[in-house]
Design a protein around this motif. Structure first.
Motif, PDB file in Angstrom:
ATOM      1  N   VAL A  98      -1.597  -8.643  -1.909  1.00  0.00           N
ATOM      2  CA  VAL A  98      -2.828  -7.876  -1.736  1.00  0.00           C
ATOM      3  C   VAL A  98      -2.524  -6.379  -1.691  1.00  0.00           C
ATOM      4  O   VAL A  98      -1.942  -5.879  -0.735  1.00  0.00           O
ATOM      5  CB  VAL A  98      -3.590  -8.316  -0.462  1.00  0.00           C
ATOM      6  N   ASP A  99      -2.919  -5.710  -2.764  1.00  0.00           N
ATOM      7  CA  ASP A  99      -2.800  -4.257  -2.838  1.00  0.00           C
ATOM      8  C   ASP A  99      -3.927  -3.682  -1.977  1.00  0.00           C
ATOM      9  O   ASP A  99      -5.036  -4.212  -1.970  1.00  0.00           O
ATOM     10  CB  ASP A  99      -2.990  -3.862  -4.314  1.00  0.00           C
ATOM     11  N   ASN A 100      -3.661  -2.643  -1.236  1.00  0.00           N
ATOM     12  CA  ASN A 100      -4.748  -1.986  -0.497  1.00  0.00           C
ATOM     13  C   ASN A 100      -4.526  -0.494  -0.491  1.00  0.00           C
ATOM     14  O   ASN A 100      -3.414  -0.016  -0.421  1.00  0.00           O
ATOM     15  CB  ASN A 100      -4.930  -2.573   0.903  1.00  0.00           C
ATOM     16  N   TYR A 101      -5.654   0.216  -0.589  1.00  0.00           N
ATOM     17  CA  TYR A 101      -5.611   1.670  -0.761  1.00  0.00           C
ATOM     18  C   TYR A 101      -6.206   2.367   0.452  1.00  0.00           C
ATOM     19  O   TYR A 101      -7.298   2.024   0.889  1.00  0.00           O
ATOM     20  CB  TYR A 101      -6.414   2.030  -2.024  1.00  0.00           C
ATOM     21  N   TRP A 102      -5.471   3.294   1.012  1.00  0.00           N
ATOM     22  CA  TRP A 102      -5.973   4.118   2.123  1.00  0.00           C
ATOM     23  C   TRP A 102      -5.087   5.326   2.288  1.00  0.00           C
ATOM     24  O   TRP A 102      -4.256   5.600   1.443  1.00  0.00           O
ATOM     25  CB  TRP A 102      -6.107   3.307   3.414  1.00  0.00           C
ATOM     26  N   GLN A 103      -5.291   6.091   3.361  1.00  0.00           N
ATOM     27  CA  GLN A 103      -4.497   7.297   3.559  1.00  0.00           C
ATOM     28  C   GLN A 103      -4.389   7.584   5.051  1.00  0.00           C
ATOM     29  O   GLN A 103      -5.123   6.985   5.857  1.00  0.00           O
ATOM     30  CB  GLN A 103      -5.088   8.477   2.775  1.00  0.00           C
ATOM     31  N   THR A 104      -3.479   8.477   5.396  1.00  0.00           N
ATOM     32  CA  THR A 104      -3.260   8.832   6.798  1.00  0.00           C
ATOM     33  C   THR A 104      -4.592   9.112   7.492  1.00  0.00           C
ATOM     34  O   THR A 104      -4.822   8.692   8.620  1.00  0.00           O
ATOM     35  CB  THR A 104      -2.359  10.084   6.879  1.00  0.00           C
ATOM     36  N   GLU A 105      -5.468   9.811   6.794  1.00  0.00           N
ATOM     37  CA  GLU A 105      -6.731  10.223   7.388  1.00  0.00           C
ATOM     38  C   GLU A 105      -7.593   9.035   7.804  1.00  0.00           C
ATOM     39  O   GLU A 105      -8.321   9.109   8.786  1.00  0.00           O
ATOM     40  CB  GLU A 105      -7.519  11.081   6.380  1.00  0.00           C
ATOM     41  N   ALA A 152       0.836  -1.206   0.000  1.00  0.00           N
ATOM     42  CA  ALA A 152       0.000   0.000   0.000  1.00  0.00           C
ATOM     43  C   ALA A 152       0.860   1.240   0.000  1.00  0.00           C
ATOM     44  O   ALA A 152       2.071   1.174   0.168  1.00  0.00           O
ATOM     45  CB  ALA A 152      -0.908   0.011   1.229  1.00  0.00           C
ATOM     46  N   GLY A 153       0.204   2.379  -0.172  1.00  0.00           N
ATOM     47  CA  GLY A 153       0.877   3.671  -0.045  1.00  0.00           C
ATOM     48  C   GLY A 153       1.068   4.391  -1.359  1.00  0.00           C
ATOM     49  O   GLY A 153       1.277   5.594  -1.379  1.00  0.00           O
ATOM     50  N   GLU A 154       0.992   3.668  -2.460  1.00  0.00           N
ATOM     51  CA  GLU A 154       1.187   4.264  -3.785  1.00  0.00           C
ATOM     52  C   GLU A 154       0.675   3.246  -4.796  1.00  0.00           C
ATOM     53  O   GLU A 154       0.461   2.075  -4.450  1.00  0.00           O
ATOM     54  CB  GLU A 154       2.678   4.546  -4.025  1.00  0.00           C
ATOM     55  N   GLY A 157      -4.597   8.833  -9.482  1.00  0.00           N
ATOM     56  CA  GLY A 157      -3.768   9.981  -9.079  1.00  0.00           C
ATOM     57  C   GLY A 157      -4.540  10.992  -8.255  1.00  0.00           C
ATOM     58  O   GLY A 157      -5.761  10.903  -8.112  1.00  0.00           O
ATOM     59  N   ARG A 158      -3.830  11.988  -7.743  1.00  0.00           N
ATOM     60  CA  ARG A 158      -4.416  12.955  -6.822  1.00  0.00           C
ATOM     61  C   ARG A 158      -5.133  14.078  -7.580  1.00  0.00           C
ATOM     62  O   ARG A 158      -4.732  14.464  -8.677  1.00  0.00           O
ATOM     63  CB  ARG A 158      -3.321  13.580  -5.962  1.00  0.00           C
ATOM     64  N   THR A 159      -6.150  14.615  -6.930  1.00  0.00           N
ATOM     65  CA  THR A 159      -6.865  15.755  -7.507  1.00  0.00           C
ATOM     66  C   THR A 159      -6.214  17.071  -7.065  1.00  0.00           C
ATOM     67  O   THR A 159      -6.560  18.128  -7.544  1.00  0.00           O
ATOM     68  CB  THR A 159      -8.335  15.797  -7.043  1.00  0.00           C
ATOM     69  N   PHE A 176      -9.434  13.214  -2.202  1.00  0.00           N
ATOM     70  CA  PHE A 176      -8.557  13.934  -3.139  1.00  0.00           C
ATOM     71  C   PHE A 176      -7.816  12.990  -4.082  1.00  0.00           C
ATOM     72  O   PHE A 176      -6.723  13.285  -4.540  1.00  0.00           O
ATOM     73  CB  PHE A 176      -7.588  14.872  -2.405  1.00  0.00           C
ATOM     74  N   ASP A 177      -8.417  11.831  -4.321  1.00  0.00           N
ATOM     75  CA  ASP A 177      -7.872  10.911  -5.321  1.00  0.00           C
ATOM     76  C   ASP A 177      -8.895  10.736  -6.432  1.00  0.00           C
ATOM     77  O   ASP A 177     -10.104  10.690  -6.174  1.00  0.00           O
ATOM     78  CB  ASP A 177      -7.585   9.526  -4.702  1.00  0.00           C
ATOM     79  N   TRP A 178      -8.392  10.615  -7.665  1.00  0.00           N
ATOM     80  CA  TRP A 178      -9.239  10.253  -8.799  1.00  0.00           C
ATOM     81  C   TRP A 178      -9.317   8.736  -8.881  1.00  0.00           C
ATOM     82  O   TRP A 178      -8.345   8.052  -8.571  1.00  0.00           O
ATOM     83  CB  TRP A 178      -8.628  10.717 -10.118  1.00  0.00           C
ATOM     84  N   HIS A 230       5.803   8.041   0.051  1.00  0.00           N
ATOM     85  CA  HIS A 230       5.728   9.158   0.992  1.00  0.00           C
ATOM     86  C   HIS A 230       4.950  10.291   0.363  1.00  0.00           C
ATOM     87  O   HIS A 230       5.205  10.691  -0.762  1.00  0.00           O
ATOM     88  CB  HIS A 230       7.121   9.677   1.362  1.00  0.00           C
ATOM     89  N   ARG A 231       4.034  10.817   1.140  1.00  0.00           N
ATOM     90  CA  ARG A 231       3.171  11.869   0.622  1.00  0.00           C
ATOM     91  C   ARG A 231       3.808  13.231   0.888  1.00  0.00           C
ATOM     92  O   ARG A 231       4.161  13.538   2.014  1.00  0.00           O
ATOM     93  CB  ARG A 231       1.860  11.738   1.357  1.00  0.00           C
ATOM     94  N   LEU A 232       3.947  14.013  -0.149  1.00  0.00           N
ATOM     95  CA  LEU A 232       4.586  15.322  -0.019  1.00  0.00           C
ATOM     96  C   LEU A 232       3.727  16.378  -0.695  1.00  0.00           C
ATOM     97  O   LEU A 232       3.194  16.148  -1.776  1.00  0.00           O
ATOM     98  CB  LEU A 232       5.955  15.307  -0.716  1.00  0.00           C
TER      99      LEU A 232
HETATM  100  P1  AMP Z   1      -0.564   8.689   2.918  1.00  0.00           P
HETATM  101  O1  AMP Z   1      -1.577   9.496   3.632  1.00  0.00           O
HETATM  102  O2  AMP Z   1       0.812   9.226   3.050  1.00  0.00           O
HETATM  103  O3  AMP Z   1      -0.663   7.237   3.268  1.00  0.00           O
HETATM  104  O4  AMP Z   1      -0.885   8.807   1.358  1.00  0.00           O
HETATM  105  C1  AMP Z   1      -2.144   8.456   0.908  1.00  0.00           C
HETATM  106  C2  AMP Z   1      -2.221   8.589  -0.581  1.00  0.00           C
HETATM  107  O5  AMP Z   1      -1.354   7.623  -1.211  1.00  0.00           O
HETATM  108  C3  AMP Z   1      -3.590   8.296  -1.117  1.00  0.00           C
HETATM  109  O6  AMP Z   1      -4.452   9.404  -1.033  1.00  0.00           O
HETATM  110  C4  AMP Z   1      -3.279   7.864  -2.552  1.00  0.00           C
HETATM  111  O7  AMP Z   1      -3.049   8.987  -3.368  1.00  0.00           O
HETATM  112  C5  AMP Z   1      -1.971   7.102  -2.392  1.00  0.00           C
HETATM  113  N1  AMP Z   1      -2.205   5.656  -2.216  1.00  0.00           N
HETATM  114  C6  AMP Z   1      -2.208   4.960  -1.059  1.00  0.00           C
HETATM  115  N2  AMP Z   1      -2.389   3.646  -1.286  1.00  0.00           N
HETATM  116  C7  AMP Z   1      -2.523   3.476  -2.615  1.00  0.00           C
HETATM  117  C8  AMP Z   1      -2.753   2.334  -3.469  1.00  0.00           C
HETATM  118  N3  AMP Z   1      -2.849   1.101  -2.982  1.00  0.00           N
HETATM  119  N4  AMP Z   1      -2.847   2.576  -4.794  1.00  0.00           N
HETATM  120  C9  AMP Z   1      -2.748   3.822  -5.304  1.00  0.00           C
HETATM  121  N5  AMP Z   1      -2.524   4.920  -4.545  1.00  0.00           N
HETATM  122  C10 AMP Z   1      -2.411   4.766  -3.212  1.00  0.00           C
END
Ligand code: AMP
Length: 633
Positions: A384-391, A363-365, A494-496, A479-481, A505-507
């Motif tokens: 297993v790919d997984n998508y999430w964010q700090t929030e 995860a993370g990108e 990608g990000r909006t 804020f993701d498309w 790493h999110r910058l």
């Molecule tokens: P962070 O808050 O530093 O974990 O960054 C979160 C952001 O990373 C998300 O809003 C996405 O833009 C991106 N991201 C996290 N996981 C994935 C994933 N599995 N696939 C694509 N983008 C991801």
């Protein structure tokens, strides 16, 4: 086996029933009276009236059944140290740390800023805060003094916990000069800085506020500190993350909701069981570290492996040897690490006995198809790919194998996770998108347990930033498309906003721009993210100099580029350093003076920026094109 679809639908249609059931995974000292308080949207309060404690659930609760099981395995390939702590030993260390913190004035509700490398004391310190009911704010060790000072001023900690030094790739990074500079820059003055002396930095900065941990630890070696029973909605921690402005946001999380969400995710998403061993290769400074190095595995009674070092030192086989040595069952990292490992000799992977490993989580990108195929073929295990964010604190999209093992689709992290009313919406109308149509990924109210409660100290910013950006609907914006197919699988596009993602790493591009602007020779700057084969994205800076001749010859340009990079290191930290600095005479802007970042990014990647009727001076585009082409030549 249950059906994913029914499970998800129930979590959305009847969240109270769903989460009441899940709440029994943790210990409640006082039972809650209301599962969900929706009286003040977009705020949501979970398990109101219930009293619990994260440290009790992560440590004390396991003493009866697994006191002698390892809770924490620590491996540092930087220092050669390997150590193990059973749950009983972890309990003792956390009590010592809590006693020391208490002696230094830390109380319930107060903040402790943790600026530490990957050492066991970081785990003790976070759990000690949880035990005392104090709010930890971990700041990634790669951030420089001004970034640290900004976080000190926002969180206003009573105490900082730091170390003499960190280490990466064989290089020692002195922490005390950074902490000292941050202390003098910050308006707010924490009372003390508790220092873990690793004996890596020979010349520590001496200041009266530094207190050594070791003698105090000795003094409190038999301490027993009771857990503070917190109301479920009291804050457990603040974790800063980048956004569109230069000022980072303090993501605030609760206690009870977070504990329940993580415990449930362990079964449904990670298929982790008590007694399993999990190795999450991330850093405690990021959300993945908070959730899946520390809290979730410990809440579930597992052994967690904490690693200081890179995946390729002493060689590219180190992680696989750890899997063999510690019989690791679950692994979690970011795709960049796998892209790094892909360049290593595959024999290193095959040499290790990986029979204990069940699943690799990434995860993370974005996970690109070649990387995903390579690693799943090489391991012969599910990836297993997984998508999430700090929030959110835990996954929003994944194949939830503990619910139903739906097939994977390469390029997609999977389907919405239970609890998340995830909808793709049209950016102009806010209406749900048709399948196959690109939209903003949003979550309907309420966010499930474990997600951010608010921005620390700034409810208005929480509402405005996250809940008022989609027209006509009060929904949470990621804020993701994304785009969703007929079977519900979502692909991230990608990000909006102006956030970029370098090696997971999110910058914020604004943060990097602010750091570069402080360089004396810089008049104007634009930072954009471009595709990078290894790190996913790389930051490029386009700089207009005060004196255009300063970079006239290649040698002068090179020197200036290095000195701009050094300014970023000093002001933000090396993680923000741009991969390239290009010098141009003018930046493309709209007539109202707004930077055309997307056009710059498109040009930098060699694409056509499309029609730009609002551009003030189209020759600025040509300059970007030329600058990139010249450097590539
Ligand atoms: P962070 O808050 O530093 O974990 O960054 C979160 C952001 O990373 C998300 O809003 C996405 O833009 C991106 N991201 C996290 N996981 C994935 C994933 N599995 N696939 C694509 N983008 C991801």
């Amino acid at each position: 086996m249950r059906s994913y679809r029914d499970f998800h639908r129930e979590s959305i249609d009847a969240p109270e029933d769903f989460w009441r059931r899940e709440a029994s995974r943790i210990h409640w000292e006082t039972p809650f009276d209301t599962v969900l308080d929706r009286s003040n949207p977009p705020f949501a309060r979970w398990f109101c009236g219930g009293r619990t404690n994260l440290c009790y659930n992560a440590v004390d609760r396991h003493l009866a059944t697994r006191a002698q099981q390892n809770a924490l395995v620590y491996v540092s390939t930087e220092t050669g140290i390997e150590s193990q702590y059973t749950y009983a030993e972890l309990h003792a260390e956390v009590n010592r740390m809590a006693a020391v913190m208490r002696s230094l004035g830390v109380k319930r509700g107060e903040r402790v800023l943790i600026y530490l490398p990957m050492i066991p004391e970081a785990v003790f310190a976070m759990l000690a805060c949880a035990r005392l009911g104090a709010i930890h704010s971990v700041v990634f060790g790669g951030f420089a003094a001004p970034s640290l000072a900004a976080r000190i001023d926002d969180a206003k900690p009573v105490l900082i916990v730091s170390a003499d030094a960190g280490a990466r790739g064989g290089r020692v990074i002195d922490y005390t000069p950074l902490v000292d500079e941050a202390m003098s820059r910050a308006q707010h003055a924490p009372q003390k800085v508790l220092l873990i002396d690793r004996k890596l930095a020979p010349n520590r900065v001496k200041a009266s506020y530094f207190v050594d941990y070791e003698p105090l630890r000795e003094q409190y070696s038999d301490a027993q500190i009771p857990c503070e029973w917190l109301e479920s909605n009291e804050p457990s921690y603040i974790l800063y993350t980048s956004g569109t402005t230069g000022k980072p946001k303090g993501v605030q999380r609760d206690v009870g909701g977070y504990a329940v969400a993580l415990a449930a995710s362990m079964e449904y998403i990670f298929e982790g069981r008590a007694g399993d061993t999990m190795f999450t290769a991330s850093d405690i400074g990021w959300v993945v570290g908070h959730s899946y190095i520390i809290y979730a595995p410990l809440l579930a009674g597992m052994t967690t492996v904490m690693y200081e070092g890179t995946p390729i030192r002493p060689d590219g086989g180190i992680w696989w040897r750890l899997v063999e040595q510690y019989r690791i069952n679950l692994m979690f990292t970011a795709p960049t690490a796998i892209r790094v490992l892909k360049k290593q000799d595959p024999a290193l992977l095959r040499a290790a006995d990986l029979s204990s490993l069940r699943t690799l989580f990434l995860a993370g990108e974005p996970l690109d198809e070649p990387t995903a195929s390579w690693i799943s073929d090489a391991l012969g295990k599910p990836v297993v790919d997984n998508y999430w964010q700090t929030e959110t604190g835990w996954p929003m999209l994944a194949i939830q194998r503990g619910v139903e093992a739906l097939p994977q689709k390469l390029g997609s992290p999977g389907v919405p996770v239970y609890g998340y009313g995830l909808t793709l919406r049209d950016e102009n109308t806010g209406e749900p998108c048709a399948t196959g149509e690109k939209g903003v990924i949003t979550i309907d109210y309420p966010l499930p347990p474990g997600c951010m409660q608010t921005v620390w100290g700034d409810d208005a910013r929480f509402v405005k930033t996250y809940w008022e950006s989609v027209p006509g609907h009060q929904v949470y914006s990621t804020f993701d498309w994304g785009v969703q197919d007929t079977e519900g699988y979502v692909t991230i596009l990608g990000r909006t906003d102006d956030v970029i993602n370098v090696a997971g790493h999110r910058l914020g591009t604004r943060e990097i721009e602010e750091a570069i602007s402080s360089h004396a020779s810089v008049a104007e700057v634009a930072v954009v993210g471009v595709e990078d084969a290894l790190k996913g994205q790389a930051a490029l800076a386009f700089v207009v100099l005060r004196d255009a001749n300063a970079a006239a010859d290649p040698a002068a340009a090179k020197t200036l580029e290095a000195s701009i990079a050094a300014t970023v290191d000093r002001n933000l930290g090396a993680i923000g350093r741009p991969a390239r600095v290009h010098f141009v005479a003018m930046l493309p802007k709209t007539r109202s003076g707004k930077l055309l970042r997307r056009a710059i990014a498109a040009l930098a990647e060699g694409h056509d920026p499309g029609d730009l009727p609002t551009i003030e001076d189209a020759s600025a585009l040509e300059q970007i094109r030329e600058a990139v082409a010249n450097r590539a030549a």
